[in-house]
Design an enzyme around this catalytic site. Structure first.
Site, PDB file in Angstrom:
ATOM      1  N   ASP A  58       0.865  -1.174   0.000  1.00  0.00           N
ATOM      2  CA  ASP A  58       0.000   0.000   0.000  1.00  0.00           C
ATOM      3  C   ASP A  58       0.908   1.232   0.000  1.00  0.00           C
ATOM      4  OD1 ASP A  58      -2.337   1.687   0.514  1.00  0.00           O
ATOM      5  OD2 ASP A  58      -1.571   1.819   2.556  1.00  0.00           O
ATOM      6  N   ASP A  60      -0.272   5.009   0.863  1.00  0.00           N
ATOM      7  CA  ASP A  60      -0.546   6.035   1.858  1.00  0.00           C
ATOM      8  C   ASP A  60      -0.316   5.530   3.278  1.00  0.00           C
ATOM      9  OD1 ASP A  60      -1.260   7.446  -0.352  1.00  0.00           O
ATOM     10  OD2 ASP A  60      -3.408   7.458   0.063  1.00  0.00           O
TER      11      ASP A  60
END
Length: 306
Positions: A58, A60
């Site tokens: 991922d 963020d």
């Protein structure tokens, strides 16, 4: 004749199926875009490539401090694409919505359709150029050194490393390229003849859509998901974390931390208390809120010109 309750149940089932189908479409489109943009096998790897294992990160708050779309929005505001007031006002509305915890399919679908509408009529090459500039200005210094080292560990083992994010795929691919990773799975905006239509292919790459994208990529590239690893900070990514053999919570929110503990998943936290508090705000805003703020700002500019 169907009862009122039966009709409501049927409508609910159709709505749920539509969400699942939209997530699958988004996942497949993201995987196709990732494969098309990724470079071929790198013969310079120090060890023979491990072709059946890969790592999925991922972006963020996992690979990057804060939300990538927040930084992208700041860059757009600096270029007068939208005002800081537009951005802050809409983001605050979205923050209240998200903290309240009330989400329904219609509202979320409307938000997703709005999320990338700001690019309608613009050239894909223009967004790519802006993304290159804004990454260098506002994102390069926000990469977590610890997470970057984890990615490098997989690369050194001859494995491919992919980013998986709700961020537009063009921006996600630039981040991956700058970090020397294999490629990226991101939200795909529809385009025709090199120009954006303002519609998404499926939906934003979020939640279940990420898991579908990872599965689609694994099927295309011959990956054994049992030998793959996924990294994320958010409980929203539990579907993605659950489809691989090894899940790692990085800078986790409280819900993911609790689930990681219950499932004996590894936890890595590279934050200090101060960083965690600051980054937490961006996380609460989320990709949909920031992307929607971009769209709202552009709509305001269009009204102002008319």
């Amino acid at each position: 004749m169907p009862t009122r309750q039966g009709s409501a149940d049927g409508a609910g089932q159709r709505g749920l199926q539509a969400q699942v189908d939209s997530a699958k479409v988004a996942g497949r489109a993201s995987a196709e875009a990732a494969v098309a943009a990724a470079p071929g096998p790198d013969g310079s790897l120090a060890t023979p490539p491990d072709l059946t294992a890969a790592a999925f990160f991922d972006v963020d708050n996992t690979m990057m401090m804060g939300a990538s779309l927040f930084h992208f929005a700041r860059g757009l505001a600096a270029r007068k694409f939208l005002t800081a007031t537009d951005l802050a006002g809409f983001a605050w509305q979205q923050l209240k919505f998200r903290v309240g915890g009330r989400e329904n399919h219609q509202d979320m679908q409307a938000s997703r359709e709005q999320a990338l509408s700001f690019v309608a009529g613009r050239k894909v090459s223009e967004l790519v150029e802006l993304s290159e500039e804004i990454y260098d200005e506002l994102m390069a210094d926000r990469i977590w050194a610890g997470t970057r080292a984890l990615a490098q560990m997989h690369l050194d083992a001859g494995q491919r490393v992919w980013l998986v994010t709700a961020t537009p795929v063009e921006l996600a691919q630039i981040i991956a390229r700058r970090l020397g990773l294999t490629g990226a799975l991101g939200t795909v905006a529809e385009s025709a003849n090199g120009v954006y239509t303002g519609r998404l292919v499926g939906e934003m790459l979020h939640g279940r859509a990420k898991a579908h994208a990872v599965r689609a990529l694994a099927a295309s590239e011959g990956l054994d998901l049992r030998r793959c690893t996924a990294y994320s900070d958010s409980a929203n990514d539990i579907p993605m974390l659950s489809v691989v053999g090894t899940a790692v919570a990085v800078n986790p929110d409280q819900r993911l931390r609790d689930i990681a503990r219950a499932r004996a998943w590894e936890v890595r936290d590279f934050r200090t208390g101060r960083k965690a508090a600051r980054i937490g705000l961006n996380s609460m805003l989320g990709a949909s809120a920031i992307a929607g703020a971009i769209a709202a700002g552009l709509a305001y500019r269009r009204r102002d010109r008319s």
